[in-house]
Design an enzyme around this catalytic site. Structure first.
Site, PDB file in Angstrom:
ATOM      1  N   LYS A   1      27.702  46.447  10.013  1.00  6.54           N
ATOM      2  CA  LYS A   1      26.429  45.704   9.562  1.00  6.54           C
ATOM      3  C   LYS A   1      26.880  44.408   8.688  1.00  6.54           C
ATOM      4  CE  LYS A   1      23.268  47.064   5.875  1.00  6.54           C
ATOM      5  NZ  LYS A   1      22.372  48.156   5.345  1.00  6.54           N
TER       6      LYS A   1
ATOM      7  N   GLU B   1      17.828  45.172  10.291  1.00 12.18           N
ATOM      8  CA  GLU B   1      17.082  45.877   9.333  1.00 12.18           C
ATOM      9  C   GLU B   1      16.398  44.996   8.466  1.00 12.18           C
ATOM     10  OE1 GLU B   1      20.328  47.828   7.336  1.00 12.18           O
ATOM     11  OE2 GLU B   1      18.660  48.654   5.760  1.00 12.18           O
TER      12      GLU B   1
ATOM     13  N   GLY C   1      23.289  53.060   1.933  1.00 18.48           N
ATOM     14  CA  GLY C   1      24.046  53.235   0.318  1.00 18.48           C
ATOM     15  C   GLY C   1      23.269  52.077  -0.617  1.00 18.48           C
TER      16      GLY C   1
ATOM     17  N   LYS D   1      17.494  56.131   2.209  1.00 12.83           N
ATOM     18  CA  LYS D   1      18.112  56.218   1.009  1.00 12.83           C
ATOM     19  C   LYS D   1      17.525  57.209   0.259  1.00 12.83           C
ATOM     20  CE  LYS D   1      19.713  51.487   1.351  1.00 12.83           C
ATOM     21  NZ  LYS D   1      19.441  49.965   1.054  1.00 12.83           N
TER      22      LYS D   1
ATOM     23  N   ASP E   1      13.949  49.645   5.690  1.00 15.03           N
ATOM     24  CA  ASP E   1      14.778  50.281   4.770  1.00 15.03           C
ATOM     25  C   ASP E   1      13.742  50.090   3.453  1.00 15.03           C
ATOM     26  OD1 ASP E   1      16.294  50.459   2.583  1.00 15.03           O
ATOM     27  OD2 ASP E   1      17.844  48.826   3.076  1.00 15.03           O
TER      28      ASP E   1
ATOM     29  N   SER F   1      29.253  47.583   5.490  1.00 18.40           N
ATOM     30  CA  SER F   1      28.240  46.773   5.409  1.00 18.40           C
ATOM     31  C   SER F   1      28.701  45.632   4.714  1.00 18.40           C
ATOM     32  CB  SER F   1      27.101  47.278   4.427  1.00 18.40           C
ATOM     33  OG  SER F   1      25.974  46.298   4.088  1.00 18.40           O
TER      34      SER F   1
ATOM     35  N   ASP G   1      21.379  42.863   8.517  1.00 16.43           N
ATOM     36  CA  ASP G   1      20.246  43.469   7.472  1.00 16.43           C
ATOM     37  C   ASP G   1      19.903  42.209   6.836  1.00 16.43           C
ATOM     38  OD1 ASP G   1      18.714  44.680   5.553  1.00 16.43           O
ATOM     39  OD2 ASP G   1      20.540  45.824   4.603  1.00 16.43           O
TER      40      ASP G   1
ATOM     41  N   LYS H   1      24.925  41.244   6.589  1.00 19.81           N
ATOM     42  CA  LYS H   1      23.825  40.705   6.001  1.00 19.81           C
ATOM     43  C   LYS H   1      23.526  39.229   6.195  1.00 19.81           C
ATOM     44  CE  LYS H   1      23.374  44.126   2.855  1.00 19.81           C
ATOM     45  NZ  LYS H   1      22.106  44.889   2.573  1.00 19.81           N
TER      46      LYS H   1
HETATM   47 MG   LIG Z   1      18.908  47.367   3.768  1.00 20.68          MG
END
Ligand SMILES: [Mg+2]
Length: 382
Positions: A175, A227, A304, A276, A252, A149, A202, A177
């Site tokens: 991934k 996400e 995570g 999570k 999420d 990520s 995400d 952001k």
């Molecule tokens: Mg997330």
């Protein structure tokens, strides 16, 4: 394997041992580099740890709450309060985990505080039995495909070079952001530089329903998922958005327990769920969510929370369960911490997998001298 076997972990019937000593410890570990989402940037990892001792055996739990409410309403301080005043008084020697779960049900929300308690008790019981945690949970060991990520960067070239750096290691997916103003052009640049990689984005809830036309532009980049594009509290608007997008949505922040997962799937609000364990109330609720999704052909993966090596080990054991068909966010420890509080740290195999720890409990050695060095606060409750 039957639905029932999937949904019910043998750990539900394990009994809680007598606790001789109970401590809450807050640690602060510097990150190798700050981690930024659309909401906030963190330079250190502040974590609330629970240390339980029973008959000379020690079990550990980690609360995934941050010191601030920028991912969740829970913080390290609310978790301390809820744990001391409402959760711990319900813990009784000889209760099964299923019974404890029922006793904790009246406490609404606060899944992070609940997960810390359940984690530490499960680790303790597994260590007392001399078995790895995944075995207590009812699943054989397996190798975990790892994803990475990458946080928000200042410029597009910085993002592309961060992805390039990441790909020197054999991660199974990347991934990135995204946030409003740092989205379509940024993802396009990464996709053009790396046409073949499994890529996802995400948003940590940064968009509104009226941003659907913009989000639809992301369909051009063959993302494995987007996400949490909309609000952390929303499920309904995600269902409307999913109808407009070819790319699968992944929820999420919106999923706090099995009931949320049921609602999201029945509304077709997402095609994937990021579980999570530290957010949904612990490993046993995570297994219930994974089983529910698995029965419906919905993939799940383990996200995570930039955990220390303690929380990271719990995430690995969870991924032994059926249903975790997608690479998770458990990447190498060295990306986060120069010094961690467990040994060994998480490392990738040459083919991008993580080996499940093999020792009793979470299977890693917790370094109490390191914890003492990074400690902000220690409170003995028994
Ligand atoms: Mg997330």
């Amino acid at each position: 394997m039957t639905t029932h076997a999937l949904a019910s972990s043998p750990a539900e019937q394990a009994r809680i041992p007598e606790l001789d000593r109970i401590e809450l410890i807050t640690v602060s570990l510097p990150f190798v580099q700050p981690f930024a989402t659309s909401v906030h940037s963190w330079a250190v990892k502040e974590a609330l740890l629970l240390r339980l001792e029973s008959g000379g055996v020690v079990g550990w739990g980690e609360c995934v709450a941050d010191p601030d409410p920028y991912y969740s309403y829970e913080t390290t301080q609310t978790a301390r309060h809820i744990f001391k005043d409402f959760l711990l008084p319900q813990v009784e020697t000889g209760l099964t985990f299923a019974e404890l779960g029922q006793r904790l049900k009246p406490v609404r929300g606060h899944g992070m505080a609940k997960a810390m308690l359940e984690n530490a008790l499960l680790d303790l019981v597994a260590r007392q039995r001399g078995v790895p945690l995944h075995e207590l949970l009812g699943w054989p060991s397996r190798r975990i495909p790892s994803g990475i990520s990458i946080g928000i960067k200042d410029t597009i070239p910085e993002l592309v070079s961060a992805v390039e750096d990441a790909l020197r290691r054999p991660y199974h997916r990347v991934k990135v952001k995204i946030m409003r103003g740092k989205d379509v052009a940024w993802v396009r640049a990464v996709r053009q530089a790396f046409p073949q990689i499994a890529l996802m984005a995400d948003a940590n809830g940064d968009y509104r329903p009226e941003d659907a036309p913009l989000l639809r532009e992301l369909d051009a980049f063959g993302l494995t998922m987007i996400e949490q594009p909309l609000s952390f509290s929303d499920i309904i608007q995600h269902a409307a958005l999913q109808r407009e997008l070819a790319t699968p949505l992944c929820l999420d922040e919106s999923i706090h327990d099995l009931d949320d997962a049921r609602a999201a799937l029945s509304l077709d609000a997402c095609r994937i769920i990021n579980i999570k364990q530290g957010r949904v109330g612990g490993l046993l609720e995570s297994l219930r969510i994974a089983a529910h999704c698995h029965e419906r052909g919905i993939g799940v993966w383990s996200g995570g929370m930039d955990e220390t090596g303690i929380g990271r080990a719990f995430n690995l054991h969870l991924q032994a369960a059926a249903g975790f068909t997608l690479p998770g966010d458990t990447s190498e420890t060295s990306r986060y911490f120069a010094e961690d509080i467990v040994e060994p740290g998480v490392v990738l195999s040459p083919d991008g997998f993580i080996e499940m720890p093999t020792g009793p409990g979470i299977g890693v050695q917790v370094l109490e001298d390191r914890i003492a060095r990074f400690e902000l606060q220690r409170e003995r409750l028994r």
